[in-house]
Design a protein around this motif. Structure first.
Motif, short mmCIF file in Angstrom:
data_model
loop_
_atom_site.label_atom_id
_atom_site.label_comp_id
_atom_site.label_asym_id
_atom_site.label_seq_id
_atom_site.Cartn_x
_atom_site.Cartn_y
_atom_site.Cartn_z
N SER A 1 0.84 -1.21 0.00
CA SER A 1 0.00 0.00 0.00
C SER A 1 0.87 1.25 0.00
O SER A 1 0.60 2.21 -0.73
CB SER A 1 -0.93 0.02 1.21
N LEU A 2 1.89 1.26 0.82
CA LEU A 2 2.79 2.42 0.88
C LEU A 2 3.49 2.64 -0.46
O LEU A 2 3.58 3.77 -0.94
CB LEU A 2 3.81 2.23 2.00
N HIS A 3 3.97 1.59 -1.07
CA HIS A 3 4.64 1.72 -2.37
C HIS A 3 3.68 2.22 -3.45
O HIS A 3 4.06 3.04 -4.28
CB HIS A 3 5.31 0.41 -2.78
N ALA A 4 2.45 1.75 -3.43
CA ALA A 4 1.45 2.24 -4.40
C ALA A 4 1.20 3.73 -4.19
O ALA A 4 1.11 4.50 -5.15
CB ALA A 4 0.15 1.45 -4.25
N LEU A 5 1.12 4.15 -2.95
CA LEU A 5 0.91 5.56 -2.63
C LEU A 5 2.10 6.40 -3.09
O LEU A 5 1.93 7.47 -3.69
CB LEU A 5 0.69 5.72 -1.13
N LEU A 6 3.30 5.93 -2.85
CA LEU A 6 4.49 6.66 -3.27
C LEU A 6 4.61 6.74 -4.79
O LEU A 6 5.03 7.78 -5.33
CB LEU A 6 5.74 6.03 -2.66
N ARG A 7 4.24 5.68 -5.50
CA ARG A 7 4.26 5.72 -6.98
C ARG A 7 3.29 6.79 -7.48
O ARG A 7 3.61 7.55 -8.39
CB ARG A 7 3.90 4.36 -7.55
N ALA A 8 2.09 6.81 -6.92
CA ALA A 8 1.09 7.82 -7.33
C ALA A 8 1.61 9.23 -7.03
O ALA A 8 1.46 10.14 -7.85
CB ALA A 8 -0.23 7.56 -6.63
N TYR A 9 2.22 9.41 -5.89
CA TYR A 9 2.76 10.72 -5.51
C TYR A 9 3.86 11.16 -6.48
O TYR A 9 3.88 12.32 -6.90
CB TYR A 9 3.28 10.66 -4.08
N ASP A 10 4.75 10.25 -6.85
CA ASP A 10 5.80 10.57 -7.82
C ASP A 10 5.20 11.04 -9.14
O ASP A 10 5.67 12.01 -9.74
CB ASP A 10 6.69 9.37 -8.07
N VAL A 11 4.16 10.35 -9.61
CA VAL A 11 3.50 10.72 -10.87
C VAL A 11 2.87 12.10 -10.76
O VAL A 11 3.00 12.94 -11.66
CB VAL A 11 2.46 9.65 -11.27
N ILE A 12 2.21 12.37 -9.65
CA ILE A 12 1.57 13.67 -9.45
C ILE A 12 2.61 14.78 -9.42
O ILE A 12 2.45 15.83 -10.07
CB ILE A 12 0.72 13.67 -8.17
N LEU A 13 3.69 14.59 -8.68
CA LEU A 13 4.72 15.63 -8.58
C LEU A 13 5.39 15.92 -9.91
O LEU A 13 5.86 17.03 -10.15
CB LEU A 13 5.77 15.22 -7.55
N ALA A 14 5.46 14.94 -10.80
CA ALA A 14 6.09 15.12 -12.11
C ALA A 14 5.14 15.68 -13.15
O ALA A 14 5.58 16.09 -14.23
CB ALA A 14 6.65 13.78 -12.59
N ASP A 15 3.85 15.75 -12.86
CA ASP A 15 2.84 16.19 -13.82
C ASP A 15 2.93 17.71 -14.03
O ASP A 15 2.91 18.47 -13.07
CB ASP A 15 1.45 15.80 -13.31
N GLY B 1 0.74 19.75 -15.16
CA GLY B 1 -0.46 20.42 -14.67
C GLY B 1 -0.38 20.72 -13.18
O GLY B 1 -0.77 21.78 -12.71
N TYR B 2 0.15 19.78 -12.42
CA TYR B 2 0.32 19.98 -10.98
C TYR B 2 1.32 21.10 -10.72
O TYR B 2 1.10 21.98 -9.89
CB TYR B 2 0.80 18.69 -10.32
N LEU B 3 2.43 21.08 -11.46
CA LEU B 3 3.45 22.10 -11.27
C LEU B 3 2.91 23.49 -11.58
O LEU B 3 3.19 24.45 -10.87
CB LEU B 3 4.68 21.78 -12.12
#
Length: 108
Positions: free
Chosen positions: A57-71, A73-75
């Motif tokens: 679960s933690l690794h899935a959350l961290l993968r999603a966070y990495d994707v969001i931070l690199a997006d 649109g988010y930046l």
């Protein structure tokens, strides 16, 4: 727009609504934490899954966070907020320049 990693979080039992009930009332640190919640996973007292499941679960959350931070649109979305935070003091007042390493006037 939701990325595939967020969909996987939802499929894995994560709540993406931003709602979390910490039974904290309306003040205090837990109440502030609840206001900042974006994604949560409810784990009741005495209901902890095996350690391997928690790691997954933690690794899935961290993968999603990495994707969001690199997006991009988010930046773009967070840039004005980041600029405002960078120019503010911790107490919320605007910075008058100088920062942590600024020289203080000498007392006479």
């Amino acid at each position: 727009r939701r990325c595939a990693e967020l969909e996987l979080l939802a499929d894995g039992g994560f709540d993406l609504s931003g709602e979390i009930d910490l039974r904290a009332g309306k003040t205090g640190l837990a109440a502030d934490y609840a206001k900042g919640s974006i994604v949560s996973l409810r784990l009741g007292a005495g209901e902890l899954p095996p350690e391997a499941e928690l790691h997954a679960s933690l690794h899935a959350l961290l993968r999603a966070y990495d994707v969001i931070l690199a997006d991009e649109g988010y930046l773009t979305l967070t840039q004005p907020v980041n600029e405002q935070l960078a120019s503010s003091k911790p107490d919320g007042r605007k910075s008058m320049g100088g920062g942590a390493g600024a020289k203080r006037p000498r007392k006479s």
